[in-house]
Design an enzyme around this catalytic site. Sequence first.
Site, PDB file in Angstrom:
ATOM      1  N   ALA A  64      32.646  51.513  33.166  1.00 48.87           N
ATOM      2  CA  ALA A  64      33.532  52.447  32.471  1.00 48.87           C
ATOM      3  C   ALA A  64      34.912  51.823  32.462  1.00 48.87           C
ATOM      4  O   ALA A  64      35.714  52.039  33.366  1.00 48.87           O
ATOM      5  CB  ALA A  64      33.548  53.789  33.204  1.00 48.87           C
ATOM      6  N   GLU A  65      35.181  51.027  31.407  1.00 46.84           N
ATOM      7  CA  GLU A  65      36.431  50.255  31.394  1.00 46.84           C
ATOM      8  C   GLU A  65      37.673  51.140  31.409  1.00 46.84           C
ATOM      9  O   GLU A  65      38.655  50.822  32.071  1.00 46.84           O
ATOM     10  CB  GLU A  65      36.469  49.331  30.166  1.00 46.84           C
ATOM     11  CG  GLU A  65      35.579  48.095  30.276  1.00 46.84           C
ATOM     12  CD  GLU A  65      34.111  48.406  30.058  1.00 46.84           C
ATOM     13  OE1 GLU A  65      33.813  49.511  29.572  1.00 46.84           O
ATOM     14  OE2 GLU A  65      33.278  47.553  30.366  1.00 46.84           O
ATOM     15  N   GLN A  87      35.070  42.650  32.411  1.00 49.82           N
ATOM     16  CA  GLN A  87      34.085  41.581  32.497  1.00 49.82           C
ATOM     17  C   GLN A  87      34.158  40.559  31.368  1.00 49.82           C
ATOM     18  O   GLN A  87      33.992  39.373  31.603  1.00 49.82           O
ATOM     19  CB  GLN A  87      32.691  42.166  32.595  1.00 49.82           C
ATOM     20  CG  GLN A  87      31.671  41.187  33.159  1.00 49.82           C
ATOM     21  CD  GLN A  87      30.423  41.904  33.613  1.00 49.82           C
ATOM     22  OE1 GLN A  87      29.609  42.320  32.801  1.00 49.82           O
ATOM     23  NE2 GLN A  87      30.277  42.062  34.921  1.00 49.82           N
ATOM     24  N   ASP A  89      36.241  39.712  27.349  1.00 51.59           N
ATOM     25  CA  ASP A  89      37.282  40.067  26.385  1.00 51.59           C
ATOM     26  C   ASP A  89      36.853  41.157  25.414  1.00 51.59           C
ATOM     27  O   ASP A  89      37.608  42.084  25.127  1.00 51.59           O
ATOM     28  CB  ASP A  89      37.675  38.822  25.578  1.00 51.59           C
ATOM     29  CG  ASP A  89      36.481  37.931  25.282  1.00 51.59           C
ATOM     30  OD1 ASP A  89      36.375  36.840  25.877  1.00 51.59           O
ATOM     31  OD2 ASP A  89      35.624  38.345  24.480  1.00 51.59           O
ATOM     32  N   GLY A  90      35.631  41.075  24.913  1.00 54.21           N
ATOM     33  CA  GLY A  90      35.191  42.038  23.902  1.00 54.21           C
ATOM     34  C   GLY A  90      35.037  43.440  24.446  1.00 54.21           C
ATOM     35  O   GLY A  90      34.896  44.385  23.664  1.00 54.21           O
ATOM     36  N   HIS A 134      31.748  38.264  23.271  1.00 53.92           N
ATOM     37  CA  HIS A 134      31.985  37.520  24.508  1.00 53.92           C
ATOM     38  C   HIS A 134      32.902  36.331  24.267  1.00 53.92           C
ATOM     39  O   HIS A 134      33.002  35.447  25.107  1.00 53.92           O
ATOM     40  CB  HIS A 134      30.659  37.009  25.088  1.00 53.92           C
ATOM     41  CG  HIS A 134      29.788  38.098  25.637  1.00 53.92           C
ATOM     42  ND1 HIS A 134      29.200  39.051  24.852  1.00 53.92           N
ATOM     43  CD2 HIS A 134      29.433  38.394  26.906  1.00 53.92           C
ATOM     44  CE1 HIS A 134      28.488  39.882  25.603  1.00 53.92           C
ATOM     45  NE2 HIS A 134      28.617  39.500  26.855  1.00 53.92           N
TER      46      HIS A 134
END
Lengths: 329, 371, 432
Positions: A64-65, A87, A89-90, A134
Amino acid sequence: MAMSNYQEMAIAKALNAGLRKAMQRDEKVLVFGEDVARLGGVFRVTEGLLDEFGDSRIFNSPIAESGIVGTAIGLAMRGYRSVAEIQFDGFVFPAFNQITTQLARLTYRSEGFQQMPVVIRIPVGGGIGAVEHHSESPEAYFAHTPGLRVVSPSNPNDAYWMIQQAIESPDPVIFLEPKRRYWQKGPVNLDTAPLPLHSARMLREGTDLTLIAHGPMVATALQAAELGAEEGISIEVIDLRSLSPVDYPTLLASVQKTSRVVIAQEAPNNVSLGSEIAARIAEQAYYYLEAPVIRVGGFDTPYPPAKLEEEYLPDADRILEAVDRVLAY
Amino acid sequence: MTPATEPMLQLLAPDGSYGVEKEYSRYGEVIDSLAEDQLKTFYRDMARIRRFDQEAIALQRQGQLGLWVPAIGQEAAQIGSGYAVGKNDHIFPSYREHGVAITHGVELMSILKMMRGVNHGGWNPEETRFHLYAIVLGSQVLHAVGYAMGVKLDGKVGTGDLDNDLAVISYFGDGATAEGDVSESLLFAAVNEAPIVFVIQNNQWAISSNIASQTKVPLYRRGEGFGVPGLRVDGNDVLACYAATKIHMDEAREGKGPYLLEALTYRIGAHTTSDDPTKYREEEEVEYWRQRDPIARFEVFLRRQGVDDDFFEEVAVAGDELAKDIREQTFALTKPPLESIFDNVYSDDHPEINAQRAWLRAYEDQMGGHE
Amino acid sequence: MSIAKFPLPDVGEGLTEAEIVSWRVSPGDKVAVNQTICEIETAKSVVELPCPFEGEVSELLVAEGDTVEVGTPIISVVVQGNAPLLSEPDAPANEPEGDTGAEYKLPNLVGYGDSGDVKSRRKRAVNTAPISTAIPVSMVKAAAASDAVMAKPPIRKLAKDLGVDLGNVTGTGMHGEITREDVVGSASQASVFKNLTTPQQPSEREERIPVKGVRKAIATAMVKSAFTAPHVSIFVDVDATRTMEYVKRLKSSVDFAGIKVTPLLIMAKAMIWAIRRNPMVNSTWTDKEIIVHNFVNLGIAAATPRGLIVPNIKDADSMNMLELAQAIEQLAATARDGKTTPEDMAEGTITITNIGVFGVDTGTPILNPGEVSIVALGSIRKKPWVVDDEIVVRQITTIGATFDHRVVDGDVASRFVQDVASVIEEPALLLD
């Protein structure tokens, strides 16, 4: 005078060592994110930290960014210095709201009552043959946001020192790690920091043209300079290191000397960090320019499938093509 | 719309009569131990905050504020829960918790200044333990959870020492429960067993969206899927709000983990002064809830306890004086200094900020300043 | 007692106008603070407006049914004491609210929204110099110290087109940068006259120009000179590097500030020095006698739009370097302006023609009637040259001269030309 203590390390290991040092120095430093604890992170950057510091200092977060960044903010209010990992960039975009509307603004909103010493580490860039999302280069979104600081080390020594300096900053720092260079080795001076966090560095001296790059593109820029030298072109290479704020005095001193500039980046050129730097150089070094400032970047498309990324990403040849154009003026 | 009958903690009925159901006896015990002065304080502050709201609306209509966000109808939920917060506990409001603010010494003028555009919320969150108002719905709930996680890391949960331990209370509305950040908050709070009580002030309207469109399940059960137990409380019953908050904050502080309270109330006024509720809801519904007014029912209760006219008159007079004082202070507010645009963007020195501040200064000098 | 006015507020975050639906008070009514005075309808809703003052209604300034812009006073009320300030001061309230006569009057108050009127302070600007963030001061200072050249991109292009080396040019711009004028001025040794454009193809097959005026005069003089005096020309190549360095030093010296200094000046001085050593070259042939002049009226061939003219500097030999430079400049300016007089052109004793400005290396000039010598100063170019048995890059020029063989023999001619060349090679000889 004691000899400096040097050690050869890969960037990922240098980050690991830098994190370790920071955590040893200040017990308020926490490290969290997805898979950072027992696994040590998908790139092993946080390997071994759990064993040394225990699960109250380094722990896994749910996937959960937004929650990762939002709770980092709450922890900062409570006096902790969080080093949160996103984790890839995308996957930073679910956290974009918390980063831009909250993390970047709480010090301003609270008129200084609340500091936000939060570091958000993100592996960025392409060149690893990955699937979608990614291989992004999202630095422009963050550099455009007042209240954030954005940095990107290109080599192990900078990685080791800049992660520590970022953690020590009272401000939020978006720390972009060049993932395709994680295993690139280099000497790390364990005693002395090379430069302040927001300084740029001239890596290779030259007289004909200034080539500006950051993160994963720095190695490519040096390659281009090497090839250029064989053709009799003397290229000065500058590693930005800090993307916000940019160290304009260093850039401008170089422009004064060479009068020609190429900016190289993986990100799509349109409305990129390179665009801002080009505009600033044109404004502040107008009388010194022999040619327009040219950007070499990704095409203005979503990042392509891996089979096409070699042609998509600027390589030494693409950089030298821009160099040729600039020298023709 | 009147919500379906769900179990709900209510100690004070709309007609002002007090009664404790057996399953809620421990909440009743909390009220039993309250002194009359404390009860009078509840009333005085509810009346005060309502008077403040009314004056602020008038000031907006007179062009002194860009916007006002009235809490009319929600006084019991805010004063009741506010006073139950412990002496070290931290409060994370959204943007309508003026009633909670006054229970923690936040100056009302501070809130007004924000709505006038003098600042973005200029009180000291550490000193008051009342954090700044949050305009991005639900964003603050994650901050509250992070704060609670920090409290736990500090070892200030469950030691039994009330001078040491603290819990966090997080306010948000029915509309905000739809935001992803609220779900993530419940998740993080549960897996970390954070010392936090979530208080949903369900005033049943999110601008023009009724609660029925924001949830399929009563909100006190929102946490179930995440492992956060909940309780519905009559949000217009100041005693129930006080008791529920007291008990569950104590338990959170003791280390029993997160809890969720749904204070069922009603937004008597508009969402803000820019809103016109007549466009989307029926007057009958508003009238139904006016009959359940928190202040009116508490007055009945107090009178039955023997509190006399003098007290109520004194409160009314104090309310008028407060209004007058707010009015005068508002008229005296000045525009913030121009260069404060650049203050506190960063905690550390920053070259771009310095350069732009200097530029604006030079530009203003050249332009001869403002009239 | 005073009159207070209530301007229509923006009640909904960006509304610009409202309609007065109904008045709830009339003139003469007593009103209290917050008493509802009217109902208005906005784009968003119907809203009651509470009175901001306590007092007696004096006048309803707008009528029911009127649509009113935000900021327009709608009611005036007689109040005790001073009318409350409904607009907010920017600073503590000791700033007088005067009427500056500017159009815009709406106070900048939250809740009054966008007035639509744009307020400009430009005319009040105290000083009009733009705030320069363009060139950081530190860079300007650094530039003065370093070799870095400062010039706008278009000027760099001009310099390239004209073959001007910006490193040799002193900048006179506001920040020390090289300006267009600096480049053009510096191009005297190169190609100001170079054709930069090709003219359009003419439509007629021929153009007929009548022979008259200056053209006729030039033709007559040329014929007379060429077919009367036996012309002989000699040439010598010389290393002019030291002259160029000397010119650069003079240019940046304080004494010569603002004065045009070019190799032509040194050439003129060299000729005067050489004349002293070889007086015959400075004479006039008449059939009866050769008149050797003990003064030098130095003619300088000047190209004007109407043709070639040769005004001369009277008694050039009595001038010092600075005076001579000024005289040359004055002469050129006068010629450019078309104001050269016959007196200016009379009684010349020797002439110099500067064909180097046209980018030409050398040539065989025709004698000015009445004179026996004319010297051609050609272009000065970087060429390989032998110095101490090594090939190095030096600035080389060809000095060409034509003489009347009735007066000047080969040996005199050669010695004279050599003397001129010696000075060009080593200007320090002038100190003699």
